[in-house]
Every structure is written in structure tokens, then in C-alpha cells.
Design a protein around this motif. Structure first.
Motif, mmCIF file in Angstrom:
data_model
loop_
_atom_site.group_PDB
_atom_site.id
_atom_site.type_symbol
_atom_site.label_atom_id
_atom_site.label_comp_id
_atom_site.label_asym_id
_atom_site.label_seq_id
_atom_site.Cartn_x
_atom_site.Cartn_y
_atom_site.Cartn_z
ATOM 1 N N PHE A 430 -30.623 7.654 -22.417
ATOM 2 C CA PHE A 430 -29.673 6.663 -22.905
ATOM 3 C C PHE A 430 -28.598 6.389 -21.873
ATOM 4 O O PHE A 430 -28.412 7.141 -20.922
ATOM 5 C CB PHE A 430 -29.047 7.124 -24.229
ATOM 6 N N ARG A 431 -27.924 5.297 -22.093
ATOM 7 C CA ARG A 431 -26.692 4.984 -21.365
ATOM 8 C C ARG A 431 -25.549 5.067 -22.361
ATOM 9 O O ARG A 431 -25.699 4.633 -23.511
ATOM 10 C CB ARG A 431 -26.775 3.569 -20.782
ATOM 11 N N ILE A 432 -24.441 5.607 -21.928
ATOM 12 C CA ILE A 432 -23.258 5.647 -22.790
ATOM 13 C C ILE A 432 -22.604 4.270 -22.752
ATOM 14 O O ILE A 432 -22.282 3.750 -21.679
ATOM 15 C CB ILE A 432 -22.266 6.720 -22.315
ATOM 16 N N LEU A 433 -22.453 3.663 -23.924
ATOM 17 C CA LEU A 433 -21.751 2.371 -23.999
ATOM 18 C C LEU A 433 -20.257 2.607 -24.144
ATOM 19 O O LEU A 433 -19.447 1.934 -23.514
ATOM 20 C CB LEU A 433 -22.278 1.565 -25.190
ATOM 21 N N ALA A 434 -19.915 3.548 -24.987
ATOM 22 C CA ALA A 434 -18.506 3.848 -25.209
ATOM 23 C C ALA A 434 -18.391 5.262 -25.731
ATOM 24 O O ALA A 434 -19.290 5.763 -26.412
ATOM 25 C CB ALA A 434 -17.911 2.875 -26.224
ATOM 26 N N ASN A 435 -17.306 5.939 -25.349
ATOM 27 C CA ASN A 435 -17.017 7.253 -25.874
ATOM 28 C C ASN A 435 -15.565 7.221 -26.323
ATOM 29 O O ASN A 435 -14.669 7.005 -25.512
ATOM 30 C CB ASN A 435 -17.256 8.325 -24.795
ATOM 31 N N ASN A 436 -15.360 7.355 -27.615
ATOM 32 C CA ASN A 436 -14.026 7.169 -28.194
ATOM 33 C C ASN A 436 -13.393 5.857 -27.746
ATOM 34 O O ASN A 436 -12.241 5.811 -27.329
ATOM 35 C CB ASN A 436 -13.125 8.360 -27.870
ATOM 36 N N GLY A 437 -14.200 4.815 -27.802
ATOM 37 C CA GLY A 437 -13.681 3.487 -27.525
ATOM 38 C C GLY A 437 -13.514 3.160 -26.060
ATOM 39 O O GLY A 437 -13.100 2.054 -25.718
ATOM 40 N N ARG A 438 -13.838 4.100 -25.191
ATOM 41 C CA ARG A 438 -13.691 3.826 -23.764
ATOM 42 C C ARG A 438 -15.042 3.733 -23.096
ATOM 43 O O ARG A 438 -15.954 4.484 -23.433
ATOM 44 C CB ARG A 438 -12.906 4.944 -23.082
ATOM 45 N N ARG A 439 -15.128 2.853 -22.125
ATOM 46 C CA ARG A 439 -16.341 2.826 -21.320
ATOM 47 C C ARG A 439 -16.451 4.132 -20.549
ATOM 48 O O ARG A 439 -15.454 4.744 -20.205
ATOM 49 C CB ARG A 439 -16.299 1.649 -20.346
ATOM 50 N N PRO A 440 -17.680 4.592 -20.259
ATOM 51 C CA PRO A 440 -17.818 5.864 -19.549
ATOM 52 C C PRO A 440 -17.262 5.765 -18.128
ATOM 53 O O PRO A 440 -17.297 4.698 -17.518
ATOM 54 C CB PRO A 440 -19.329 6.090 -19.526
#
Ligand code: C2O
Ligand code: CU
Ligand code: CU
Length: 494
Positions: A430-440
Motif C-alpha cells: 500500500f501507499r499511505i495517503l494520510a496519517n492523522n490527516g497529514r500526508r506521509p
């Protein structure tokens, strides 16, 4: 449709969030250098070649953990841990995995993108005295992956005894990328773990209720099975393959002198460009490849901060017993004096932006103790299975939780309301799209199979390998005590 709308809104939030994901090292700028250290053990390298069989023997052993006092352990064709297997992209590999333990096990290829029937998950049981002979075709891009047991309910204890090894996927292209690739010289595997020892130096794995809730952490840090080792490295660029093979500890890495280093690859392979950082959180199951410049010939010490996961709890962080307070010593590097030639620029891989338009479904996974009340169930059930859950359901080998379409992509929203959980999928990346509302941050922007979730993460998962409903892939928390207690689900890809 609504997936796209929702994501756009979330991404807009993410873009306004500014600062990078990651946990600052805080006071980690200086650390005492211990007086001496044993040389960094370099696991034996097995070059896996198409048409040849690689034998991996899961067995008991005896290992000294740097003390010289041999204690019972387990290993894979070794007394503790295993060999490093290096495979070439495009090859079909044959393994003979022998179980010489006195209990059932499996051997899972964590990070290899292969069909579920050879994945080595809980359905691929190897009985004591039996062997398993999977044929594996390596189609993915170069990456640092690993292998470890995965028998349901018994993974944590088996890995803790030493059953884990690294598997490198290579393609021969590293010289053109400007990357070192001489194994054990300027391309070093670092397997990071922690351990508790009893008074006789024996491995002490007796998780109590708090350990089951938070994950089992030790108060001694180990690199390749020994505490505080020393590596002699050439003066120049050195590549380090970091694998967090601890049951539950997050490592929060940096150098004692604060020197920057380049993150060149994550779980699924090379980033689009190197990410320069001074600290890097590596969660259980995660891998990163970094490049450190030793051209100046200066010695360096690799340290870790206290696990951010334990901040605010009364769990032992190891800080009490490892010199340097919160700056815990991991290992040291001694650089050669010969000045190296000018370093070529790094040329990594092209990495396209995540293709959101490809997503055909949105699913939400909430990771929590059963009933949502931390500890409530454990009080009554002790070390029994089934106290951890995903979406309120504990793992059941006979229940299929998700079915995805082969070749499709989905958005998986992973929610960790109460504490951090490293979420992992088999057979899909996978690719992280957002983590706690932030882009990776750049270092987390590539293909991955583990993400540390502390709140809410959105992933774009691509399902490229098949899994029949009768033999599904797993998704789970990689805190092994949580996985064993049921924080795991199954998905088919058809
Ligand atoms: Cu490291 Cu289910 O795996
Ligand atoms: Cu895995
Ligand atoms: Cu967890």
C-alpha cells in the motif's frame, strides 16, 4: 463517488497540516559511548539461485547474547535468528523449510508479494518433524523483506526465541543507483530486537497482563542478537538494512552526533528520492534501508529514544538499565581511514503518485481490545486468545473477513483509538495517503506493508496476488502479543 469526495476533503486537511510525520528525537543529541563491544555479527549470506533448493531448518539452539553464557534459543539454520537470503528478481526459488522444533510452526515471508498458498501464514502449518517445500517466484522490485513463524496463537513466543531472518530482493542494478551492495562490508543487515533475561541469562518470556495489553518489551536492546556491537565500515557510503524484529518495541533511531542520514527504501522498495532525516521511527515488522556517509572517517553511535508508544505509561522503557537515559545505545560504527572517491549521486526508482482513481472500495478497520474497554476482557481471561479484535471481532481461522478483487485497489482506513498499533497486510502493499490527516513524510511515501497507526491512517492498498477463500491472506497488528490474542483478520483476493 463519495470515496473520492471524502478523500479530497481529508487530503485538503492533510495539506494544511504542514509538519512531517515522525517523532522528534528530542534530547537525543549526545550519548555515552560504551567502553567496548563485540563485533557486529553478520548473518551468513545464502545466495538463492533459480533451480536450487534453499534449506531452512527451524530448530533449537544455544546462544550467548554477548555474555558468553549459552542459553536455550531457537534459530533458522542457526542458533539464533537465521541466515540472510538474497534472491534475484524474476527467479523462482525453491525452499525446503524443515521443522525440527517440538511444536507446530509455519514460516511466513513477510513482505514478499506472492500467492497465499506459499505465503506461510497460519494455514501453512508445518508439523514437528515435517517439512514444507514452497516454490516462490519473485516478481517484485528490490526490497528488504523477512521471514518468521506465524502459527496462530504462538507467533510471539516463537519469534522471541529467535526464529526470524532477512530476505533481500535484488536486481543487480544497485551500482547504477549509486548504492553500495557488498554484503557484510558496505551493505549491512541490522536486525533490531529487545529482550528480557532471567537471572541465569536465559530468555524470559512470560508476558503478564500489562505485556499482553501493551506488547512485550525487553530491557536489553540487541542488534543481530548481541548488545551494543561494533561494526567496522569503509570510509564512504554505507547502506544499512534496518529490520525491526522485536515483538512490540518501536525503535526511534538516530545517531548520537546528530548526523543526518538518507532513507532510500521502505518496506516495499526504493523511494522516488532519498529522504534526508536525523531520526526515524521503525515499528515492529517494518523495514527501512538507509545510507550513512562515513567519508569523514568519524566513528558513530546508533541510538534509539525511548519507545514513543510507552510514553505516559508506567511500562519499563529500558531507560533504567541502558546507559544514556532516554538515549539508548544500539551499536557503534568505526569508519576506515582511507578517504573514498567522490560519491556518485543516488538514483533511486521512479515512484508514481498513488492512483486514487483506481480505488473501488473503502473499508474501515478499528483496532481495539474486545468490547473496546482496555483490559476489561483480559482481567477475566488472562493470557487466553481472543482478547484483541479488529472491528469488534477476534481472529477466527474459519471466518473470511474481506474479499478483494485481484488487480484492484481499495482504500483501507485503519483506526487505532486507544494506542499505537503497527498494521500489516500479507500479499498486498500500500501507499499511505494520510496519517492523522497529514500526508506521509518522504521516508514513508513509498510502497509499504506496515504502517504505525496512532489515531487514523488511510491507505491505498493494491491487491496483486491471489488468495483463495480457503487459504486467505492475513491483516493484523504486528505487536505479536496483539496478533496472537486475535487482532487479526483474513482476506481473500479473487
Ligand atoms: Cu510479519 Cu503476518 O507478519
Ligand atoms: Cu507478513
Ligand atoms: Cu496492536
Amino acid at each position: 463517488m463519495s470515496i473520492t469526495n471524502s478523500l479530497t476533503r481529508r487530503q485538503a486537511l492533510a495539506l494544511s497540516g504542514a509538519t512531517a510525520v515522525g517523532i522528534a528525537l528530542g534530547g537525543l543529541s549526545r550519548s555515552a559511548v560504551a567502553a567496548n563491544g563485540s563485533p557486529l555479527p553478520i548473518p551468513r549470506l545464502i545466495e538463492a539461485r533459480a533451480g536450487q533448493t534453499v534449506t531452512l531448518s527451524m530448530r533449537k539452539g544455544r546462544h550467548g547474547f554477548g555474555t558468553g553464557r549459552l542459553v536455550p534459543t531457537a534459530g533458522i539454520s542457526a542458533d539464533y535468528l537465521g541466515p540472510v537470503v538474497r534472491a534475484q528478481r524474476g527467479d523462482t526459488l525453491r525452499f525446503q523449510v524443515e521443522n525440527h522444533l517440538d511444536e507446530a510452526t509455519t514460516l511466513h515471508w513477510h513482505g514478499l508479494m506472492i500467492p497465499s498458498d506459499v505465503d506461510g501464514g497460519p494455514h501453512n502449518t508445518i508439523r514437528p518433524g515435517a517439512s514444507w517445500t514452497p516454490e516462490i517466484t519473485v516478481t517484485q522490485l528490490p526490497a528488504t523483506t523477512w521471514f518468521h513463524p506465524h502459527p496462530h496463537g504462538n507467533t510471539a513466543r516463537q519469534v522471541y526465541q529467535g526464529l526470524a531472518g532477512m530476505l533481500i530482493v535484488a536486481d543487480g542494478g544497485d551500482p547504477e543507483r549509486g548504492l553500495p551492495s557488498t554484503y557484510g562490508v558496505d551493505d549491512l543487515p541490522l536486525i533490531l530486537q529487545d529482550k528480557r533475561f532471567g537471572s541465569g541469562g536465559e530468555i524470559d518470556y512470560r508476558p503478564g497482563m500489562m505485556d499482553l495489553m501493551h506488547g512485550f518489551q525487553g530491557d536489553r536492546l540487541l542488534v543481530n542478537g548481541v548488545p551494543d556491537p561494533l561494526a567496522d565500515v569503509p570510509a564512504g557510503r554505507v547502506r544499512v538494512r534496518l529490520l525491526n524484529a522485536a515483538n512490540a518495541r518501536n525503535f526511534n533511531l538516530g545517531f548520537a552526533d546528530g548526523r543526518p542520514f538518507q532513507v532510500i527504501a521502505g518496506d516495499g522498495g526504493y523511494l522516488g528520492e532519498a529522504a534526508e532525516v536525523r531520526s526515524l521511527v521503525v515499528a515492529p515488522g517494518e523495514r527501512y534501508e538507509i545510507v550513512v556517509d562515513f567519508s569523514d572517517g568519524r566513528a558513530a553511535q546508533l541510538i534509539t529514544g525511548a519507545d514513543p508508544h510507552l510514553a505516559g505509561t508506567d511500562m519499563p522503557t529500558g531507560a533504567e538499565t541502558i546507559p544514556g537515559g532516554e538515549r539508548l545505545a544500539l551499536m557503534r560504527f568505526r569508519a576506515g581511514s582511507k578517504p573514498s572517491a567522490t560519491l556518485p549521486p543516488l538514483r533511486l526508482e521512479r515512484l508514481a503518485a498513488p492512483n486514487l482513481a483506481a480505488a473501488v472500495a473503502w473499508r474501515t478497520f478499528v483496532l481495539d481490545p474486545v468490547m473496546g474497554g482496555m483490559g476489561m476482557n483480559m482481567m477475566g481471561r488472562g493470557a487466553d486468545h481472543g482478547t484483541m479484535s479488529i472491528n469488534g471481532r477476534s481472529f477466527d481461522m474459519n471466518r473470511l473477513d474481506v474479499t478483494a478483487r485481484l488487480g484492484s485497489s481499495e482504500i483501507w482506513e485503519v483506526v487505532a483509538p486507544e494506542m499505537m498499533h503497527p498494521f500489516h497486510l500479507h500479499g498486498a502493499s500500500f501507499r499511505i495517503l494520510a496519517n492523522n490527516g497529514r500526508r506521509p513524510a518522504l521516508a514513508q511515501s513509498g510502497w509499504k506493508d506496515v504502517v504505525l497507526v496512532d489515531g487514523r491512517a488511510e491507505l491505498l492498498v493494491r491487491f496483486d496476488k491471489p488468495a483463495k477463500p480457503a487459504q486467505p491472506f492475513m491483516y493484523h497488528c504486528h505487536i505479536l502479543e496483539h496478533e496472537d490474542q486475535g487482532m487479526m483478520g483474513q482476506f481473500a483476493v479473487v
